[in-house]
Design a protein around this motif. Structure first.
Motif, PDB file in Angstrom:
ATOM      1  N   THR A 287      -7.201  -1.079   5.147  1.00  0.00           N
ATOM      2  CA  THR A 287      -7.329   0.368   5.007  1.00  0.00           C
ATOM      3  C   THR A 287      -6.237   1.065   5.817  1.00  0.00           C
ATOM      4  OG1 THR A 287      -8.884   0.456   6.847  1.00  0.00           O
ATOM      5  CG2 THR A 287      -9.808   0.239   4.623  1.00  0.00           C
TER       6      THR A 287
ATOM      7  N   GLN B 244      -7.756   6.745  -2.159  1.00  0.00           N
ATOM      8  CA  GLN B 244      -8.606   7.134  -1.052  1.00  0.00           C
ATOM      9  C   GLN B 244      -7.868   8.187  -0.242  1.00  0.00           C
ATOM     10  OE1 GLN B 244     -10.974   4.002   0.869  1.00  0.00           O
ATOM     11  NE2 GLN B 244      -9.831   2.510  -0.362  1.00  0.00           N
TER      12      GLN B 244
ATOM     13  N   GLY C 179      -3.437   4.045  -1.688  1.00  0.00           N
ATOM     14  CA  GLY C 179      -4.041   3.002  -2.510  1.00  0.00           C
ATOM     15  C   GLY C 179      -3.123   1.801  -2.535  1.00  0.00           C
TER      16      GLY C 179
ATOM     17  N   GLU D 210      -3.161  10.596   0.731  1.00  0.00           N
ATOM     18  CA  GLU D 210      -3.804   9.814  -0.322  1.00  0.00           C
ATOM     19  C   GLU D 210      -3.120   8.462  -0.389  1.00  0.00           C
ATOM     20  OE1 GLU D 210      -5.394  12.795  -3.678  1.00  0.00           O
ATOM     21  OE2 GLU D 210      -3.250  13.023  -3.271  1.00  0.00           O
TER      22      GLU D 210
ATOM     23  N   THR E 287      -6.702   5.036  -8.552  1.00  0.00           N
ATOM     24  CA  THR E 287      -7.774   4.679  -7.626  1.00  0.00           C
ATOM     25  C   THR E 287      -7.288   4.965  -6.212  1.00  0.00           C
ATOM     26  OG1 THR E 287      -8.470   2.912  -9.127  1.00  0.00           O
ATOM     27  CG2 THR E 287      -9.328   2.842  -6.874  1.00  0.00           C
TER      28      THR E 287
ATOM     29  N   ILE F 180      -7.457  10.421   3.499  1.00  0.00           N
ATOM     30  CA  ILE F 180      -7.695  10.635   4.921  1.00  0.00           C
ATOM     31  C   ILE F 180      -6.878  11.867   5.325  1.00  0.00           C
ATOM     32  CG2 ILE F 180      -8.158   8.210   5.448  1.00  0.00           C
ATOM     33  CD1 ILE F 180      -5.315   7.983   6.497  1.00  0.00           C
TER      34      ILE F 180
ATOM     35  N   THR G 260       0.844  -1.180   0.000  1.00  0.00           N
ATOM     36  CA  THR G 260       0.000   0.000   0.000  1.00  0.00           C
ATOM     37  C   THR G 260       0.883   1.235   0.000  1.00  0.00           C
ATOM     38  OG1 THR G 260      -1.789  -1.113   1.187  1.00  0.00           O
ATOM     39  CG2 THR G 260      -1.743   1.295   1.270  1.00  0.00           C
TER      40      THR G 260
END
Length: 277
Positions: free
Chosen positions: A110, A64, A53, A51, A62, A66, A33
């Motif tokens: 995650t 995500q 992924g 960011e 793609t 936080i 990751t």
């Protein structure tokens, strides 16, 4: 335990930033990751954006997002397996930070961010080195308060606390730090008071102290001149001489690493003796 990452192209969906950190988080049961944290946004202000992924989605765009507990830029980060320590830097107002944030993988893969233990001194333009033998992180020098440039701190292997790790003979920022195979860390160059620093110091893990080593430039011009004379415009002699003088220059470091009871000052004289011979 620490991953070296070389990125040649960033995904199209990544938010443009300067001086962000990029680390790899991984555990055996998950793909790697990638997480990019902090940095300066388009307005030149420190951001808390993270960011992330997985290894397939990150470079495909793609992503995500936080937030870090603290916006920061010009920080240092150290990735250790399934977590990344985001250390120091500057806040949105440009003030040096002592705070530390931790990124880590949850059980479902995650990424989550939380505040970690703060350092004793705020720092930017410092170095952060992962120590393989003890799994600690050594932070050295930087700009912050009055003691930041000359001090060092160690983050415990469990990530719960910092402790002092000695004082530099020459405070500095913007330097380099390299761990040697025997666990010592070489601190080279940098700046102090706006002036370039040519000195080198070696941090010893057993005593948590810094000891001086040879300056980067002291006497090197004399050795270079002797090498030109030795080579006599022959390439093979130039290469041979460079190796011989280089070997003589590092013998004192090798002897220290092997624990030989030979005065380091005597060994440091060898390259200059070689030029006379």
């Amino acid at each position: 335990a620490q991953d070296e990452l070389h990125v040649t192209a960033f995904p199209a969906g990544l938010t443009g930033r300067v001086d962000a950190s990029l680390d790899v988080l991984h555990r055996p049961s998950f793909m790697w990751t990638y997480a990019m944290a902090g940095g300066l946004d388009g307005s030149g202000v420190a951001t808390d954006l993270v960011e992330w992924g997985d290894s397939s989605g990150f470079f495909a765009g793609t992503l995500q997002a936080i937030s870090l507990p603290s916006p920061r830029a010009h920080h240092r980060s150290v990735g250790v397996e399934e977590q990344s320590w985001v250390i120091g830097g500057e806040d949105a107002g440009g003030a040096p930070l002592a705070t530390v944030d931790r990124l880590f993988l949850n059980a479902d893969g995650t990424v989550q961010a939380e505040a970690g233990p703060a350092m004793a001194h705020p720092r930017t333009r410092f170095t952060a080195t992962f120590l393989k033998a003890t799994r600690e992180i050594l932070v050295v020098g930087g700009t912050g308060d009055g003691d930041s440039p000359a001090t060092a701190e160690l983050l415990a292997s469990d990530g719960t606390s910092w402790r002092p790790a000695g004082r530099l003979a020459q405070g500095r920022e913007g330097h380099s730090a390299t761990e040697l195979p025997d666990g010592r860390v070489v601190i080279i160059g940098g700046f102090a008071g706006g002036q370039a620093v040519s000195s080198t110091e070696i941090w010893h893990p057993d005593t948590a102290t810094f000891l001086p080593a040879a300056n980067m430039s002291a006497g090197r011009g004399w050795i270079a001149l002797a090498l030109v004379v030795f080579a006599s415009w022959r390439v093979w002699r130039l290469l041979l001489g460079a190796y011989l003088f280089g070997l003589a220059s590092i013998l004192h470091l090798v002897a220290q690493g092997l624990g030989l009871a030979i005065p380091s000052s005597l060994l440091a004289m060898l390259p200059y003796v070689a030029t006379i011979v």
